[in-house]
Design an enzyme around this catalytic site. Sequence first.
Site, short mmCIF file in Angstrom:
data_model
loop_
_atom_site.label_atom_id
_atom_site.label_comp_id
_atom_site.label_asym_id
_atom_site.label_seq_id
_atom_site.Cartn_x
_atom_site.Cartn_y
_atom_site.Cartn_z
N ALA A 164 -8.67 -4.35 -16.86
CA ALA A 164 -8.74 -5.15 -18.08
C ALA A 164 -8.85 -4.24 -19.30
O ALA A 164 -9.54 -3.23 -19.26
CB ALA A 164 -9.93 -6.09 -18.01
N ARG B 10 27.96 -40.10 -51.80
CA ARG B 10 26.93 -41.05 -51.35
C ARG B 10 25.89 -40.43 -50.42
O ARG B 10 24.85 -41.01 -50.15
CB ARG B 10 27.61 -42.25 -50.67
CG ARG B 10 28.36 -43.15 -51.64
CD ARG B 10 29.34 -44.08 -50.93
NE ARG B 10 30.60 -43.41 -50.60
CZ ARG B 10 31.63 -44.00 -49.98
NH1 ARG B 10 31.54 -45.27 -49.61
NH2 ARG B 10 32.73 -43.33 -49.73
N ARG C 138 12.69 -17.77 -24.94
CA ARG C 138 13.81 -17.64 -25.87
C ARG C 138 14.60 -16.37 -25.58
O ARG C 138 14.19 -15.53 -24.78
CB ARG C 138 13.30 -17.63 -27.31
CG ARG C 138 12.48 -16.40 -27.62
CD ARG C 138 11.82 -16.50 -28.98
NE ARG C 138 10.95 -15.37 -29.20
CZ ARG C 138 11.28 -14.30 -29.95
NH1 ARG C 138 12.46 -14.25 -30.53
NH2 ARG C 138 10.44 -13.31 -30.10
N SER D 127 -6.30 -8.38 -17.43
CA SER D 127 -6.37 -9.11 -18.69
C SER D 127 -6.38 -8.17 -19.88
O SER D 127 -6.96 -7.09 -19.82
CB SER D 127 -7.66 -9.94 -18.74
OG SER D 127 -7.61 -10.90 -17.73
N TYR E 128 2.48 -12.16 -24.34
CA TYR E 128 3.82 -11.93 -24.88
C TYR E 128 4.56 -10.94 -24.00
O TYR E 128 4.12 -9.79 -23.83
CB TYR E 128 3.77 -11.39 -26.32
CG TYR E 128 5.14 -11.00 -26.81
CD1 TYR E 128 6.13 -11.97 -27.00
CD2 TYR E 128 5.48 -9.67 -27.05
CE1 TYR E 128 7.40 -11.62 -27.41
CE2 TYR E 128 6.76 -9.32 -27.46
CZ TYR E 128 7.71 -10.30 -27.64
OH TYR E 128 8.98 -9.97 -28.05
N ASN F 247 6.72 -3.94 -27.70
CA ASN F 247 8.13 -3.57 -27.52
C ASN F 247 8.76 -3.01 -28.79
O ASN F 247 9.88 -2.54 -28.77
CB ASN F 247 8.93 -4.77 -27.03
CG ASN F 247 8.89 -5.93 -27.99
OD1 ASN F 247 7.93 -6.09 -28.75
ND2 ASN F 247 9.92 -6.74 -27.98
N ASP G 176 35.01 -37.98 -41.49
CA ASP G 176 33.66 -38.53 -41.50
C ASP G 176 33.53 -39.73 -40.57
O ASP G 176 32.66 -40.58 -40.74
CB ASP G 176 33.23 -38.91 -42.94
CG ASP G 176 34.09 -40.00 -43.54
OD1 ASP G 176 35.10 -40.39 -42.91
OD2 ASP G 176 33.76 -40.49 -44.64
#
Length: 491
Positions: free
Chosen positions: A421, A8, A331, A403, A364, A384, A100
């Site tokens: 920069a 189902r 992360r 920058s 980054y 990296n 279930d």
Amino acid sequence: MAAGLGTRMRSGKAKVLHQLDGRPLVNHVVQAALALDPKSVCVIVGHQADEVKKAVKAEFPDERVCFAVQEKQLGTGDAINATREMYGNGDSTIVVLTGDVPLITSETIRSLIDHHKGEEAAATLLAVELDDPTGYGRVVRTGGEFARIVEQKDATEDELLIRDINAGFYCFDARKLFAALGKLGNNNAQGEYYLTDIPGIFRSEGEKVSIYVAPDHQEVEGVNDRRQLAMLETALRDRTIKSLMLESGVTFTDPSAAYISSRAVIGRDTVIYQNVAVEGSTIIGQDCVIRPGTRIVNSIIGNGVEIKDNSFITDSTVGDGCTVGPMAHLRGHAEMVEGAKVGNFVELKKTKLGRKSKASHLTYLGDATIGENTNIGAGTITCNYDGKNKHQTHIGDGVKIGSDTMLVAPITVGNGAVTAAGSVVTQDIEPETLVAGVPAKVKKVLNATAPGPETDPPQRVKLTPEESLSRIESFADRKEQFIASIKTSKD
Ligand code: UD1
Ligand code: CA
């Protein structure tokens, strides 16, 4: 029991692998079972057996968790028969749980076991009265006494009116159970060997069958289709958010539009805006503000943190008083130390950003450590990855990265150093040193006691078109060489 496909669900994936609250259905039931401290928990697998085993083991490496394989899914009675080798010869009490039915609590199963033992029954089943019993097996009584369970598809019109349903949780005397399993037939609407026929067989043999009525019907609701899955997801979430508001003192601007894992911990006076998802075992401290559209997975957020709109934080740590976002991405065990700041379009991967350090725009930082009070200018990238390996970047305290600086790892930037920069830094920078250019060269030693190298002031020279062209070519050559040597920031 977790061997069925779950027709189902209309899915290519075994039903018990579908997720509720970010975890497979079967794992909710295994968790409730383990909380009872049993001798063993045997998961009966069949459909996609390897995947189900893997999912269970991943969350429960516990040695008491074992598996039995039901080769063909011939019904719940046949499923239990797959454990005959394991449990068939013991004097134990067998508790059968349905894979279930994920909201079941260990408290309810404990009460079922206590009831079973108190009654000295051969079998005890968990039942509950439902307003809408459609789909469930009905508990048929004669003269007030348990008679048998009849499945929806086999029930007469009168039996369909019965609102007492079989929840799919049972206690059995092991010997009697395995003896009776041999007597099961499959002469029913589904052509299956029903475990639910066992209590009826016991009754006809004069054995005692007892019923324990569950206190909460929501706990025993099964997932047979995606609608029921979504309903349980909502029910569980409501329960979680209600407890966070009433017991933990968390504010939700719109409780119906917040998605909070039941395993999350959130401190008092934290405000969670609409469309925020907090997943896994995330911990958020007190006095935080989590703005709309943010998703936080398996992370630790300190006290007094502000996470601005549409940020994504996974497997990371954010210290007290930090600011994140909008549209930031943390992360791979990223860590922000107290008071650090990450602004819009900044990604941190496996990177530690030190106390009060800032990366405010378009940056980054991967495989890097950054000291205290360092400022990372807009557009900085730690290069990296050289196409094969990842390399580390170490940036000290009080550094000013200009920058659009490329830091070609492995590289170390000393305390108090400055990059101009647009620098492409390919060699380590000593402390208190200013570098500039492509590739970056030392322009000045900032420490007053150590004079820097002489630098010529830039001169404007009028070039002929030919000269200009040759310069462009040599620049193109240099650029080629650079591209070859520069590590990209892939991943
Ligand atoms: C079952 C009960 C029903 C009860 C309901 C409670 C039977 C015959 N019926 O119905 O009385 O009201 O649960 O939710 O038991 N499974 C196997 N092997 C099989 C078949 C099923 O391991 O051969 C597993 C499934 O993976 C599932 C569980 O047993 O986890 C229940 O199977 P399902 O087909 O969903 O039974 P229901 O029709 O819901
Ligand atoms: Ca079911």
